[in-house]
Design an enzyme around this catalytic site. Structure first.
Site, PDB file in Angstrom:
ATOM      1  N   GLN A   1       0.814  -1.214   0.000  1.00 31.88           N
ATOM      2  CA  GLN A   1       0.000   0.000   0.000  1.00 31.88           C
ATOM      3  C   GLN A   1       0.850   1.269   0.000  1.00 31.88           C
ATOM      4  OE1 GLN A   1      -3.921   0.874   2.389  1.00 31.88           O
ATOM      5  NE2 GLN A   1      -2.206   1.324   3.734  1.00 31.88           N
TER       6      GLN A   1
ATOM      7  N   ASP B   1      13.897 -11.065  -2.586  1.00 33.43           N
ATOM      8  CA  ASP B   1      13.618 -11.215  -1.170  1.00 33.43           C
ATOM      9  C   ASP B   1      14.719 -10.500  -0.373  1.00 33.43           C
ATOM     10  OD1 ASP B   1      13.187 -12.082   1.464  1.00 33.43           O
ATOM     11  OD2 ASP B   1      12.490 -14.056   0.807  1.00 33.43           O
TER      12      ASP B   1
ATOM     13  N   TYR C   1       6.836  -7.184   7.952  1.00 28.77           N
ATOM     14  CA  TYR C   1       5.873  -8.166   8.451  1.00 28.77           C
ATOM     15  C   TYR C   1       4.925  -7.386   9.363  1.00 28.77           C
ATOM     16  CZ  TYR C   1       4.066 -12.307  10.915  1.00 28.77           C
ATOM     17  OH  TYR C   1       3.265 -13.277  11.452  1.00 28.77           O
TER      18      TYR C   1
ATOM     19  N   ASP D   1       3.544   2.940  15.828  1.00 29.78           N
ATOM     20  CA  ASP D   1       3.235   3.303  17.215  1.00 29.78           C
ATOM     21  C   ASP D   1       3.250   2.084  18.136  1.00 29.78           C
ATOM     22  OD1 ASP D   1       0.700   2.356  16.008  1.00 29.78           O
ATOM     23  OD2 ASP D   1      -0.154   2.890  17.960  1.00 29.78           O
TER      24      ASP D   1
ATOM     25  N   TYR E   1       5.322  -8.197  17.621  1.00 27.44           N
ATOM     26  CA  TYR E   1       5.420  -7.318  16.448  1.00 27.44           C
ATOM     27  C   TYR E   1       6.078  -5.999  16.833  1.00 27.44           C
ATOM     28  CZ  TYR E   1       3.900  -3.768  13.118  1.00 27.44           C
ATOM     29  OH  TYR E   1       3.865  -2.708  12.255  1.00 27.44           O
TER      30      TYR E   1
ATOM     31  N   LYS F   1       9.742  -4.360  15.603  1.00 24.76           N
ATOM     32  CA  LYS F   1       9.877  -3.045  14.966  1.00 24.76           C
ATOM     33  C   LYS F   1      10.823  -2.146  15.761  1.00 24.76           C
ATOM     34  CE  LYS F   1       8.030  -1.802  11.750  1.00 24.76           C
ATOM     35  NZ  LYS F   1       8.457  -1.881  10.325  1.00 24.76           N
TER      36      LYS F   1
END
Length: 300
Positions: free
Chosen positions: A11, A46, A71, A112, A134, A138
């Protein structure tokens, strides 16, 4: 200027390519096709293939690498920890390795979710404390960037939505489709944050590139609302039945990964230094509606 966008079929990657101006742009993605890139500037690759990535970046010699690949499965990450770490941390380490060889600047998109959501909205210097895997991955990707000797920029954002030609769903398109089918949906009232039109995020990123900025920037929508209020506004803007939207709390959903509840990003730094003006909730959705109508007319 030569710019490489990773995750170019996602996106944000599509929006970055679509809004690029006066740059020679290239794209990497694991998927084979891209609707915006022509003249053999798209490469299927990749990011975990360290040697192939370094070789490709050497051939492109980009001034900037914009990393829009990630991811993003918040719940799945609790079970797919290794895959999440590989794609969010090892991939960034590989980009650093390749960028250092070419002296390329590197911009990375973060989230965030590195915060615990107990005292939002958060500024760029507030201490992180991720709740789930997750968010931890990050934050780790941010840390490896900070430890590198590269010219780096980190852009944190949240609740991103916008048009894309790959048919990828986001919260807004998912809700629109559900309400059009007449399905009742349960939306949380206690998760709060900025809603972000991808055009605003892309505009901020390109300004960082043009001005050769470094450091951390929060780029998100100008208004902080609950997911429930966001959903009700979506229904209003798109003329759908808002009565199908039922309030629920996060605890009642019993999701695998914990969520930052009282979140949100403070965007004053980006507004001042980058001179951008991200949209509020309703204005962003009205812009998105017009974009969807234009896309439908293009393919009619």
């Amino acid at each position: 200027m030569r710019v490489l966008v990773t995750g170019c079929n996602g996106q944000l990657g599509q929006k970055l390519i679509q809004t690029a101006d006066s740059v020679q742009i290239f794209g990497l993605d694991k998927r084979l096709s891209d609707p915006f890139l022509q003249n053999n500037r798209f490469y299927a690759l990749d990011l975990l293939d360290k040697d192939a990535l370094a070789e490709r970046i050497q051939s492109i010699q980009p001034d900037w690498i914009l990393n829009a690949a990630a991811y993003t499965g918040v719940d799945a990450a609790e079970e797919e920890k290794n895959l999440c770490w590989q794609q969010n941390v090892v991939a960034v380490e590989n980009l650093i390795y390749a960028a250092r060889k070419q002296n390329s600047r590197l911009l990375h998109v973060s989230t965030d979710y590195i915060f615990d959501g107990k005292a939002g909205p958060y500024g760029e210097t507030d201490p992180p404390n991720p709740l789930g895997y997750y968010g931890r991955s990050k934050l780790a990707s941010e840390n490896v960037l900070k430890a590198s000797s590269l010219h780096i920029a980190i852009v944190r954002t949240m609740i991103l939505y916008g048009t894309n030609r790959a048919g990828q769903q986001n919260f807004v398109t998912w809700l629109i489709n559900a309400l059009k089918r007449g399905n009742a949906v349960k939306i949380v009232t206690d998760q709060i944050g900025n809603t972000t039109l991808s055009d605003d995020l892309a505009r901020g990123i390109w300004t960082i590139v043009e001005r050769e900025k470094s450091g951390i920037y929060h780029i998100a929508g100008s208004e902080i609302v609950s997911r429930y209020d966001f959903a009700k506004t979506i229904a209003g803007v798109f003329g759908l039945d808002g009565d199908l939207i039922q309030p629920i709390t996060t605890g009642e959903l019993e999701q695998k990964a914990p969520r930052p509840l009282n979140s949100g990003l403070r965007i004053e730094k980006a507004m001042q230094e980058l001179e951008i003006a991200p949209k509020d909730v309703k204005t962003g959705l009205e812009c998105f509606k017009k974009q969807l109508e234009d896309l439908a007319a293009m393919f009619a």
